[in-house]
Design a protein around this motif. Structure first.
Motif, PDB file in Angstrom:
ATOM      1  N   PHE A 142      10.092 -24.766 -23.096  1.00 16.17           N
ATOM      2  CA  PHE A 142       9.196 -23.735 -23.220  1.00 16.17           C
ATOM      3  C   PHE A 142       7.993 -23.865 -22.253  1.00 16.17           C
ATOM      4  O   PHE A 142       7.446 -22.594 -22.397  1.00 16.17           O
ATOM      5  N   GLN A 143       6.985 -24.932 -22.037  1.00 17.09           N
ATOM      6  CA  GLN A 143       6.255 -24.567 -21.551  1.00 17.09           C
ATOM      7  C   GLN A 143       5.138 -24.732 -22.076  1.00 17.09           C
ATOM      8  O   GLN A 143       4.427 -24.239 -20.593  1.00 17.09           O
ATOM      9  N   ILE A 144       5.406 -23.971 -23.222  1.00 15.52           N
ATOM     10  CA  ILE A 144       4.418 -23.289 -23.473  1.00 15.52           C
ATOM     11  C   ILE A 144       2.297 -24.208 -23.473  1.00 15.52           C
ATOM     12  O   ILE A 144       1.603 -23.624 -23.171  1.00 15.52           O
ATOM     13  N   THR A 145       2.380 -25.284 -23.911  1.00 13.40           N
ATOM     14  CA  THR A 145       1.639 -26.176 -23.417  1.00 13.40           C
ATOM     15  C   THR A 145       0.549 -26.777 -22.168  1.00 13.40           C
ATOM     16  O   THR A 145      -0.497 -26.645 -21.769  1.00 13.40           O
ATOM     17  N   ARG A 146       1.761 -26.468 -21.839  1.00 17.01           N
ATOM     18  CA  ARG A 146       1.526 -26.702 -20.203  1.00 17.01           C
ATOM     19  C   ARG A 146       1.063 -25.002 -19.354  1.00 17.01           C
ATOM     20  O   ARG A 146      -0.437 -25.458 -19.084  1.00 17.01           O
ATOM     21  N   GLN A 147       1.167 -23.905 -20.349  1.00 18.61           N
ATOM     22  CA  GLN A 147       0.497 -23.070 -19.747  1.00 18.61           C
ATOM     23  C   GLN A 147      -0.788 -22.559 -20.549  1.00 18.61           C
ATOM     24  O   GLN A 147      -1.610 -22.900 -19.720  1.00 18.61           O
ATOM     25  N   ILE A 148      -0.863 -22.913 -21.619  1.00 17.54           N
ATOM     26  CA  ILE A 148      -2.579 -23.307 -22.409  1.00 17.54           C
ATOM     27  C   ILE A 148      -3.127 -24.236 -22.102  1.00 17.54           C
ATOM     28  O   ILE A 148      -4.740 -23.670 -21.305  1.00 17.54           O
ATOM     29  N   LEU A 149      -2.751 -24.947 -21.205  1.00 20.81           N
ATOM     30  CA  LEU A 149      -3.525 -26.269 -20.385  1.00 20.81           C
ATOM     31  C   LEU A 149      -4.094 -25.626 -19.150  1.00 20.81           C
ATOM     32  O   LEU A 149      -5.073 -25.794 -18.365  1.00 20.81           O
ATOM     33  N   GLN A 150      -2.933 -24.389 -18.903  1.00 21.63           N
ATOM     34  CA  GLN A 150      -3.521 -24.172 -17.377  1.00 21.63           C
ATOM     35  C   GLN A 150      -4.632 -22.681 -17.487  1.00 21.63           C
ATOM     36  O   GLN A 150      -5.510 -22.714 -16.441  1.00 21.63           O
ATOM     37  N   VAL A 151      -4.386 -22.003 -18.268  1.00 21.12           N
ATOM     38  CA  VAL A 151      -6.171 -21.352 -19.353  1.00 21.12           C
ATOM     39  C   VAL A 151      -6.987 -21.909 -19.221  1.00 21.12           C
ATOM     40  O   VAL A 151      -8.249 -21.559 -18.986  1.00 21.12           O
ATOM     41  N   LEU A 152      -6.806 -23.256 -20.044  1.00 18.08           N
ATOM     42  CA  LEU A 152      -8.357 -23.845 -20.056  1.00 18.08           C
ATOM     43  C   LEU A 152      -8.911 -24.678 -19.404  1.00 18.08           C
ATOM     44  O   LEU A 152      -9.747 -24.202 -18.804  1.00 18.08           O
ATOM     45  N   ASN A 153      -8.051 -25.242 -17.923  1.00 13.21           N
ATOM     46  CA  ASN A 153      -8.722 -25.537 -17.053  1.00 13.21           C
ATOM     47  C   ASN A 153      -9.351 -24.318 -15.639  1.00 13.21           C
ATOM     48  O   ASN A 153     -10.263 -24.604 -15.188  1.00 13.21           O
ATOM     49  N   GLU A 154      -8.485 -23.100 -15.970  1.00 11.52           N
ATOM     50  CA  GLU A 154      -8.734 -22.577 -15.006  1.00 11.52           C
ATOM     51  C   GLU A 154     -10.172 -21.840 -15.350  1.00 11.52           C
ATOM     52  O   GLU A 154     -11.348 -21.080 -14.430  1.00 11.52           O
ATOM     53  N   THR A 155     -10.784 -21.866 -16.757  1.00 13.45           N
ATOM     54  CA  THR A 155     -11.691 -21.155 -17.313  1.00 13.45           C
ATOM     55  C   THR A 155     -12.971 -22.911 -17.842  1.00 13.45           C
ATOM     56  O   THR A 155     -13.647 -22.367 -17.985  1.00 13.45           O
ATOM     57  N   ARG A 156     -11.801 -23.789 -17.309  1.00  9.45           N
ATOM     58  CA  ARG A 156     -13.273 -24.750 -17.632  1.00  9.45           C
ATOM     59  C   ARG A 156     -13.934 -25.065 -18.829  1.00  9.45           C
ATOM     60  O   ARG A 156     -14.466 -24.884 -19.430  1.00  9.45           O
ATOM     61  N   HIS A 157     -12.243 -24.809 -19.798  1.00  8.22           N
ATOM     62  CA  HIS A 157     -12.682 -25.122 -21.527  1.00  8.22           C
ATOM     63  C   HIS A 157     -12.200 -26.876 -21.624  1.00  8.22           C
ATOM     64  O   HIS A 157     -10.925 -27.173 -21.445  1.00  8.22           O
ATOM     65  N   PRO A 158     -13.066 -27.479 -22.811  1.00  7.86           N
ATOM     66  CA  PRO A 158     -12.667 -28.662 -23.457  1.00  7.86           C
ATOM     67  C   PRO A 158     -12.053 -27.836 -24.361  1.00  7.86           C
ATOM     68  O   PRO A 158     -11.928 -27.300 -25.224  1.00  7.86           O
ATOM     69  N   CYS A 159     -11.126 -29.571 -24.196  1.00 12.01           N
ATOM     70  CA  CYS A 159      -9.921 -29.711 -25.536  1.00 12.01           C
ATOM     71  C   CYS A 159      -9.645 -31.064 -25.288  1.00 12.01           C
ATOM     72  O   CYS A 159      -9.283 -32.171 -24.234  1.00 12.01           O
TER      73      CYS A 159
END
Length: 352
Positions: A142-159
């Protein structure tokens, strides 16, 4: 005391214990007729389309207020998992169903972008893996976690990422970029260094040796990694505390902490049955010590007590942990994740 039951290879439990919201409750009786099925239950995944993806909490003993769970249920099958009772909300068993009947949220990244774009959104670190593991085996497809990380990286959001899977190494390319801006920390969960015990207690999670290797790999890539010894199980694994701390620090962990075993709701009878099946000679000793730590009960859900326990044995465990950290000169230097770099999704369009 729960009756001993045969196990299913590769699964944490063979029980389909009734969920607490079911209209009818069945009582399991060992009549000697149980046999492992010729066709063991396979993992199935249903698609879920939630309206929102960020979950918020106000728990005073959690270091985050926002989390995302890409999946419900977890194929790792850890018998001690405190998230098992959440399957009752789906009308499914917190036992075998929890690790075989999963749901996935493929729209998670899309929903995340939408929620991060809200005018009243306030940036604070998001935890991935607060309930079920974001890198459980179905993530390969599913690679859902990877897609979430891509959004967080693009928006410079911490996690924060909490996992016991070596699959986190797959996303090193994204994690390195986030780490360069102090936007991510990975927390590896380790319960035991004994591969035989791990195989029956957390059957589809990465082996202990493999998790140590993951710490080395992430550390070498410049990605901050810490370790949660979670859970510490009285009598069964608590004797390993010093060895685990030493091993993870040598592997490159920047910090280490521990969480005491929790047995909420349906987890309690599942764990008792597991003890009778796999550790019958130690079962009563383990349960007695749990009662010593939990005010005479199997579980204590109170804030301030649920993660550490109370009483003389809880104090001794805390002192042991403090002493080993002092001996190894463990002083966490991890800075707080940055929230000031956050950019609303597609915010650059406002310039035109």
């Amino acid at each position: 005391m729960q009756p001993k039951q045969p196990s299913i290879k590769g699964r944490g439990t063979a029980q389909r214990i009734d969920a607490r919201y079911n209209h009818h409750q069945r009582q399991m009786v060992d009549d000697g007729w149980f046999q492992e099925p010729e066709n063991p239950p396979k993992t199935t995944v249903e698609i879920e389309h939630p309206k929102t993806i960020i979950t918020r909490n106000q728990s005073p003993d959690l270091p985050f207020s926002q989390s995302i769970n890409a999946y419900r249920g977890c194929e790792h099958g850890c018998i001690y998992c405190y998230a098992r009772p959440s399957h009752a909300y789906l009308g499914l068993s917190p036992g075998l169903d929890f690790e075989t009947k999963l749901t996935a949220k493929p729209d998670a990244a899309k929903l995340l972008k939408k929620e991060l774009s809200a005018k009243n959104y306030k940036c604070s670190p998001i935890s991935l893996g607060a309930n079920t593991d974001p890198y459980q085996p179905v993530e390969r497809d599913f690679q859902i976690t990877r897609q979430i990380l891509q959004v967080l990286n693009e928006t410079r959001h911490p996690c924060h990422i909490v996992t016991k899977s070596a699959m986190v190494e797959r996303d090193i390319d994204i994690l390195q970029k986030m780490a360069s801006n102090n936007l991510v920390q990975v927390h590896l969960s380790i319960t035991t260094l004994d591969p035989a015990l791990s195989r029956i207690m957390e059957p589809r999670a990465s082996a202990p040796k493999r998790r140590l290797q993951t710490i080395e790999t992430l550390s070498a890539a410049g990605i901050p990694v810490t370790v949660l010894i979670a859970p510490v199980i009285p009598v069964l694994t608590d004797y390993e505390l010093e060895n685990i701390v030493k091993a993870v620090i040598e592997a490159g962990s920047l910090d280490v902490n521990y969480i005491l075993l929790r047995l909420p709701l349906e987890v309690s009878p599942l764990f008792e049955t597991w003890l009778q099946t796999h550790r019958p000679d130690q079962a009563q000793h383990i349960l007695n010590r749990i009662h010593d730590l939990r005010g005479g009960k199997n579980n204590d859900p109170r804030f301030g007590h649920r993660l550490r326990g109370e009483g003389i044995f809880a104090d001794l465990l805390a002192q042991r942990f403090h002493n080993i950290c002092k001996k190894l000169n463990i002083k966490s230097t991890l800075p707080a994740l940055r929230c000031d770099l956050f950019q609303t999704p597609n915010s650059q369009m406002s310039l035109f």
